[in-house]
Scaffold this active site. Structure first.
Site, PDB file in Angstrom:
ATOM      1  N   SER A 110       0.807  -2.574  -6.333  1.00  0.00           N
ATOM      2  CA  SER A 110      -0.542  -2.511  -7.094  1.00  0.00           C
ATOM      3  C   SER A 110      -1.160  -1.783  -5.819  1.00  0.00           C
ATOM      4  O   SER A 110      -1.208  -0.584  -5.611  1.00  0.00           O
ATOM      5  CB  SER A 110      -0.240  -3.830  -5.719  1.00  0.00           C
ATOM      6  OG  SER A 110      -0.352  -3.443  -4.459  1.00  0.00           O
ATOM      7  N   LYS A 111      -2.556  -2.154  -5.981  1.00  0.00           N
ATOM      8  CA  LYS A 111      -3.847  -0.984  -5.991  1.00  0.00           C
ATOM      9  C   LYS A 111      -3.060  -0.633  -4.548  1.00  0.00           C
ATOM     10  O   LYS A 111      -4.040   1.066  -3.324  1.00  0.00           O
ATOM     11  CB  LYS A 111      -5.372  -1.671  -5.540  1.00  0.00           C
ATOM     12  CG  LYS A 111      -5.482  -1.976  -6.712  1.00  0.00           C
ATOM     13  CD  LYS A 111      -6.732  -0.372  -6.795  1.00  0.00           C
ATOM     14  CE  LYS A 111      -7.066  -0.705  -8.228  1.00  0.00           C
ATOM     15  NZ  LYS A 111      -6.489   0.783  -9.139  1.00  0.00           N
ATOM     16  N   ARG A 112      -2.326  -0.747  -2.812  1.00  0.00           N
ATOM     17  CA  ARG A 112      -3.068  -0.538  -2.124  1.00  0.00           C
ATOM     18  C   ARG A 112      -2.066   0.587  -2.397  1.00  0.00           C
ATOM     19  O   ARG A 112      -1.600   1.753  -1.076  1.00  0.00           O
ATOM     20  CB  ARG A 112      -2.479  -1.104  -1.194  1.00  0.00           C
ATOM     21  CG  ARG A 112      -0.928  -2.243  -0.938  1.00  0.00           C
ATOM     22  CD  ARG A 112      -1.227  -3.047  -0.455  1.00  0.00           C
ATOM     23  NE  ARG A 112       0.579  -3.833  -0.963  1.00  0.00           N
ATOM     24  CZ  ARG A 112       1.800  -3.665  -0.462  1.00  0.00           C
ATOM     25  NH1 ARG A 112       1.903  -2.993   0.665  1.00  0.00           N
ATOM     26  NH2 ARG A 112       3.061  -4.851  -1.112  1.00  0.00           N
TER      27      ARG A 112
ATOM     28  N   GLY B 156      -1.881   3.145  -3.928  1.00  0.00           N
ATOM     29  CA  GLY B 156      -2.809   4.196  -5.032  1.00  0.00           C
ATOM     30  C   GLY B 156      -3.043   3.564  -6.003  1.00  0.00           C
ATOM     31  O   GLY B 156      -3.525   2.165  -6.895  1.00  0.00           O
TER      32      GLY B 156
END
Ligand code: GLU
Length: 484
Positions: free
Chosen positions: A249-251, A253
């Protein structure tokens, strides 16, 4: 003939998971001299994001994934936008209703919820009771104004087997499938129905897609069977997980192709990296260009287990490509990044000379651009650690000035002459050559690492080098060295 497809919903940018699925489908088609189709699944209007169809196409094209048929290029099996096939979806649904494979269900959401709650209370999994099965076309006619969905009649006994090309046979108990919905109350299809009509209409022979769709596949097989259509082959490619094995996911990167390219990952490297996310070469090699990938790719070497995503490896891959791609290609790719840094490559050494100097040490195009910046602009600041190490000795500014004076009059501006001068001065001043090299590098480039010093100053030029040495000396003396 092998016909594969990639069927994104235009709900954002091209995610690396989607790009990997598209790549596998594309390579499989190319390997067997087949056709690769792009279909845009835009029926779910609520999930659509403006401009995302274009963004997806740009993402695919940047990776060298070329579709033979699609919404933009057309083809003999169109339309290639799902929403444009609505009349056909309706026609097929009508046919299933007419021949008794499907039926109209008038249950309201509240009734369905009551049914589910009753089953939950008994510890049973949700399953539609099939209450509306007993209604016949005459009953439907009576309910003219009532909203209905279309459900497929699924036999409650037996099982449906997905003969997956990657995982082998996977069996699903029909009990868990129930009479699922094909058409919504507005008489538009749900994904599991539309996808069958579309894949059949497009003559798709191999459905290659993400593992998250495996549980949809038995439903789709039941639709094929009800329609008496040939069932395509299925291959579900493994998930891509983050290093901690959680969902990517986005976290973690960047997750979209666009973001990676924007960070300076070379598209060739990204494609090669995606190829290895779940597939391995029979020869065990890792650097695999497009032609070789087409030659080698087959589904039998796609692993069943999740692929673990690793940014370090992607950067390593980019470095391999930075080193080995034709210089002209790397130069073209660096230009937008150089532009962003305000580098005016018309004023200074030719860009290919500059890029050749630093490309072997960089992991991204952005780093290449940062690495060549000092060739066009004097450093605006100096590496802080370097300053403490190389600029603090009392004799530092004097030495930088003396070096400048010697460089001014050096007979030949060549690597060998520079090396000889530094040897000679080190001997005369009773210091190690490194004690002259490091401060020079820092004064000229603002950095402590980079290409060989003599190549570096040779490229910067005699006057500019001397000027930067004197400027650094002045900054040290006035105690105002800007650090980075
Ligand atoms: N539109 C679906 C998705 O993006 C396609 C699934 C499929 O390939 O059948 O997940």
């Amino acid at each position: 003939m092998v016909r594969t497809r990639y069927a994104p919903s235009p709900s954002g940018t091209l995610h690396i998971g989607g790009a990997r699925t598209a790549l596998f489908s594309f390579l499989y088609a190319r390997h067997f001299d087949g056709r690769f189709v792009l279909r845009v699944e835009d029926t779910d209007q609520t999930r659509q994001v403006d401009g995302s169809e274009r963004a997806m196409m740009r993402g695919l094209a940047s990776l060298g994934i070329v579709w033979d048929e699609g919404p933009d290029v057309g083809g003999d099996f169109g339309p290639y936008r799902q929403s444009e096939r609505l009349a056909e979806h309706r026609e097929v649904a009508d046919r299933l209703l007419a021949d008794g494979h499907a039926y109209r269900c008038y249950c309201t959401p509240e009734e369905l919820e009551r049914e589910r709650a009753a089953r939950r209370a008994q510890g049973l999994p949700p399953r539609y009771s099939g209450r509306c099965r007993r209604l016949n076309p005459a009953d439907w006619a009576e309910r003219q104004d009532k909203a209905f969905v279309v459900r497929l009649k699924v036999s409650a006994s037996g099982s449906t087997v997905v003969d997956d090309l990657i995982r082998g046979p996977v069996s699903f108990d029909n009990q868990v499938l129930d009479d699922f919905v094909l058409m919504k109350p507005d008489y538009t299809p749900v994904y599991n129905f539309a996808v069958v009509v579309d894949d059949h209409g497009m003559g798709i022979t191999h459905v290659i897609r993400g593992e998250e769709h495996l549980s949809n596949t038995p439903k789709q097989i039941l639709v094929y069977e009800a329609l008496d259509w040939p069932v395509p082959q299925f291959a579900h490619v493994p998930m891509i997980l983050a290093p901690d094995r959680s969902k990517l996911s986005k976290r973690h990167g960047a997750t979209s192709v666009e973001e990676y390219l924007d960070q300076g990952i070379l598209p060739e490297a990204l494609r090669n990296y995606l190829l290895l996310l779940g597939w391995s070469s029979p020869a065990g090699n890792e650097i695999i260009g497009l032609d070789e990938a087409i030659r080698l790719f087959d589904l039998d070497r796609v692993q069943h287990t999740a692929a673990i995503y690793d940014t370090k490896k992607l950067e390593w891959m980019t470095q391999q490509y930075l080193k080995t791609l034709p210089l002209s290609r790397v130069v073209e790719a660096v230009k937008p990044f150089a532009e962003r840094l305000g580098i005016n490559w018309g004023l200074g050494p030719p860009l290919d000379v500059a890029v050749a100097l630093v490309r072997e040490r960089a992991y991204t195009l952005r780093q290449v651009a940062e690495g060549i910046r000092f060739l066009y602009q004097p450093p605006a600041s100096y590496d802080g650690q370097g300053v403490r190490k190389h600029f603090t000795a009392p004799e530092a500014p004097g030495r930088l000035r003396d070096l400048a004076t010697h460089l001014d009059v050096l007979e030949e501006w060549s690597h060998d002459a520079l090396a000889a001068l530094y040897d000679q001065l080190a001997l005369a001043w009773g210091v190690k050559r490194a004690e002259l090299i490091h401060p020079t590098r820092l004064a000229v480039s603002g950095k402590t690492v980079g290409p060989g010093l003599f190549e570096l100053v040779q490229t910067v030029g005699r006057d500019e080098t001397a000027k930067r040495l004197r400027h650094a000396a002045a900054l040290i003396e006035s105690g105002s060295v800007p650090e980075s």
